[in-house]
Enzyme design. Structure first.
Site, PDB file in Angstrom:
ATOM      1  N   GLU A  63       0.810  -1.223   0.000  1.00  0.00           N
ATOM      2  CA  GLU A  63       0.000   0.000   0.000  1.00  0.00           C
ATOM      3  C   GLU A  63       0.840   1.269   0.000  1.00  0.00           C
ATOM      4  O   GLU A  63       0.484   2.261  -0.637  1.00  0.00           O
ATOM      5  CB  GLU A  63      -0.960   0.001   1.203  1.00  0.00           C
ATOM      6  CG  GLU A  63      -2.083  -1.037   1.121  1.00  0.00           C
ATOM      7  CD  GLU A  63      -1.690  -2.401   1.676  1.00  0.00           C
ATOM      8  OE1 GLU A  63      -0.497  -2.605   2.005  1.00  0.00           O
ATOM      9  OE2 GLU A  63      -2.576  -3.269   1.781  1.00  0.00           O
ATOM     10  N   HIS A 132     -10.204  -5.632  10.767  1.00  0.00           N
ATOM     11  CA  HIS A 132     -10.942  -5.677   9.503  1.00  0.00           C
ATOM     12  C   HIS A 132     -12.380  -5.173   9.659  1.00  0.00           C
ATOM     13  O   HIS A 132     -13.233  -5.506   8.850  1.00  0.00           O
ATOM     14  CB  HIS A 132     -10.990  -7.115   8.947  1.00  0.00           C
ATOM     15  CG  HIS A 132      -9.664  -7.666   8.570  1.00  0.00           C
ATOM     16  ND1 HIS A 132      -8.765  -8.123   9.491  1.00  0.00           N
ATOM     17  CD2 HIS A 132      -9.063  -7.832   7.358  1.00  0.00           C
ATOM     18  CE1 HIS A 132      -7.672  -8.568   8.870  1.00  0.00           C
ATOM     19  NE2 HIS A 132      -7.825  -8.386   7.581  1.00  0.00           N
TER      20      HIS A 132
END
Lengths: 341, 328
Positions: A63, A132
């Site tokens: 990322e 998450h």
């Protein structure tokens, strides 16, 4: 309704992106699993087939690399759409987001613009635990230099995506997993609405009145709006007319719509799936108390995620999440309704 | 590949420009900071990272670049900015925090941005690398000419962003060159103490790309190796990693007592000062006369004087301008 074209948020996002890609060759998409797979949450489905590998790129799991690259490509005149698969992953790449993407326009005195869209999934409720399942709305909205949007339905999803793609600034596009219309994440029927085929924009920074009412204002965003609408439905049966404000954007924040609603109702409940303290809920309440103190008939309430990491076990997580029951109870309390037996 | 005479003249002039510019900045920076050194005082507040000694890297690389090529630089960007052709007057004004600065005083010395020559900075170690990879990707996707060069220090090779951007550049064969200025010190920590391998250029093997190590802070050798790497990138053959042994003649920042340096290290460094060394070489090779080099130095000094004067005389920004330019 005749000619109704009901889409999920996932399909609406992909449609808006495809329409902009047809018109604007500088738009390209990259992220993890967004090409061959069409996005883990379905929001880039069909793009690879239409636009090919050059403009629809699967990236390494990297990322910092590809979000940093998006900043460089945006400064070089392109309009990258990048996906941070789960917002929780911002921890591995935040420098690229808040020190580069959000600051380079300012630090360059407008020398460079950074027109890019960072799509990222938010929200829990499906027992994926605390790496998450977060929303982190406040973390992004707190830092200057990036716009932040989050749709509650497919119509807004398409219009906000089109607006984000045409904006000369970085836009964080947060989509709630529970609203995506992916069968395996449950389905929120209220998010699947009619979406016109032609391209259109929903203005960034403009809230919507999702339901009109006169007794209490429920302010929320994304999935919280649906909790609010369900609560309002039940409250109506009990004689309390709730108004539901769908913020749609956190940056810029439509403070006028919030204040006008509270001026009308005199009561405020903020529903926020992000953490309770130092976040969006506090900001909304401050927005009202800074200017509307005289309008308030009762202290504002917030129904937010408690200040704990998000747990795995169903009963633990569900205990913490906002829901219609909590909103109904809060609304009855501040409306002075009798506590049901 | 030896540089042509006009290139050599350009390299020498830009090295001298950078040095004289920093000499001037160094002097002005201390105004209002004695007898008590307070970083917030004086006409140039804030941190100041000088690049004295590292000029050969900037000119050896940028001699091959055009305005359309992209450079990302670091918290120590002056020499790279000057070699890339950033407007010296506006850069000086930015360093002074003036309204006429590149960014109207919003960025300062660690955030030099000049879109006219595609120059950008990050003050965070290694974080210019992702944007450089992205600019290279932009050129590749659009089929537009141009390469991206990311200058970093040797300490940046231990950052995650280094690895991520190197891998991305290699896997997508991007027109990018990464230039590591190895000045041996990450603030006070030596490369030996921070880095598991002797040469960061060896890390190129991890990405299947060429890696070159250039000893001796030698502008001619840097010119030659960078030229090959940039030409390779322009041909679409992918990225290259170059590490250059260079020297930081100043501290990490102004005010750094440099107690970490071994006794005598700086004496040795000044003996290797690359600017007198280049002057001597240009004379010894018979390419330039004393008068020609003096003229280049005079030209450099005049540009510096003009830029510093412009910065000094420029007005401060309006305080409320702090609230503008957050968004385009």
């Amino acid at each position: 309704m005749e000619n109704e074209r009901k889409l999920t948020i996932a399909r609406a996002m992909a449609e808006a992106t495809a329409q902009e890609m047809r018109d604007d060759p500088s738009v390209f998409v990259m992220g993890e699993d967004i090409a061959e797979l069409g996005g883990v949450f379905g929001n880039t489905r069909g793009l690879l087939e239409e636009f090919g590998k050059e403009r629809v790129r699967d990236t390494p799991i990297s990322e910092t690399g590809f979000i940093g690259a998006a900043v460089g490509a945006a400064q070089d005149g392109m309009k990258p759409v990048v996906e941070l698969m789960f917002v929780d992953f911002f921890g591995v790449c935040f420098d690229a987001i808040y020190n580069l993407m959000a600051k380079n326009t300012y630090f360059s005195g407008g020398n460079f613009n950074v027109p890019m869209v960072l799509m990222t999934s938010t929200g829990g409720g499906y027992s994926d635990a605390g790496q998450h399942s977060q929303c982190l709305y406040g973390s992004f909205a707190h830092l200057p230099g990036m716009k932040v949007v989050s749709p509650s339905n497919a119509y807004d999803a398409k219009g906000l995506m089109t607006a984000a793609l045409r904006d000369p600034n970085p836009v964080i596009y947060m989509y709630h997993k529970g609203l995506q219309g992916m069968g395996w994440l449950g389905t929120e029927a209220g998010a699947i609405v009619h979406v016109p085929e032609e391209s259109y924009e929903v203005e960034i920074g403009k809230a919507a009145i999702a339901r009109e009412g006169h007794d209490v204002t429920i302010v929320s965003i994304a999935q919280g709006v649906h909790h609010g609408l369900k609560a309002a439905e039940r409250l109506a049966d009990q004689g309390i007319r709730a108004e539901v404000v769908d913020l749609r954007s956190l940056v810029p924040l439509d403070r006028d719509t919030i204040r006008a609603s509270v001026a009308k109702t005199g009561r405020l409940i903020v529903v926020d799936e992000d953490y309770h303290s130092y976040g969006v809920s506090g900001e909304i309440i401050a927005t009202v108390t800074e200017s509307n103190m005289a309008d308030l008939k009762a202290p504002p309430k917030r129904i937010a995620y408690p200040d704990v990491p998000i747990p795995f076990a169903r009963v633990l997580e569900q205990h913490c999440l906002p829901n219609a029951d909590k909103i109904v109870a809060a609304a009855r309390e501040i409306c002075g309704a009798p506590v049901p037996a | 590949m030896q540089p042509a005479k006009d290139t050599l003249a350009w390299m020498y002039e830009k090295m001298v420009t950078s040095r004289r510019f920093e000499n001037a900045i160094e002097k002005i920076y201390m105004e209002g900071k004695s007898p008590v050194f307070n970083m917030a005082d004086g006409p140039i507040p804030g941190e100041m990272h000088l690049s004295d000694g590292q000029e050969p890297v900037a000119v050896g690389v940028c001699a091959h670049l055009n305005p359309e090529d992209v450079v990302t630089a670091t918290h120590r960007p002056h020499h790279q900015a000057i070699a890339k052709g950033v407007d010296l007057k506006k850069m000086a004004a930015e360093i002074f925090g003036k309204a006429t600065g590149l960014s109207g005083g919003r960025g300062g010395h660690m955030h030099i941005f000049d879109a006219d020559v595609n120059f950008a900075c990050s003050g965070i170690i290694a974080q210019g690398m992702g944007p450089a990879a992205g600019a290279a990707l932009s050129r590749q996707i659009q089929g537009k000419p141009g390469v991206a060069v990311s200058f970093i220090g040797e300490g940046a090779a231990n950052q995650g962003a280094f690895h991520e951007a190197m891998n991305l550049a290699a896997v997508w064969k991007l027109p990018m060159v990464v230039v590591v200025e190895d000045n041996a010190w990450g603030i006070s920590v030596s490369k030996e103490a921070s880095t598991a391998i002797q040469r960061n250029s060896d890390r190129a093997a991890a990405y299947g790309i060429p890696g070159h190590y250039i000893p001796g802070n030698d502008p001619m050798k840097i010119y030659e190796v960078a030229g090959e790497a940039i030409a390779r990138a322009r041909r679409g053959e992918g990225p290259t990693l170059i590490e250059v042994e260079t020297y930081r003649l100043a501290g990490h920042f102004m005010g750094d007592a440099e107690g970490y340096r071994p006794d005598g290290e700086k004496d040795g460094l000044f003996e290797k000062d690359p600017i007198p060394a280049m002057r001597a070489k240009l004379l010894a090779d018979g390419n330039f006369t004393e008068a020609e080099l003096d003229a280049l130095e005079d030209k450099a000094q005049a540009a510096v004087d003009e830029a510093i004067g412009f910065a000094r005389e420029s007005a401060d920004p309006k305080p409320e301008d702090a609230l503008t330019a957050v968004f385009a």
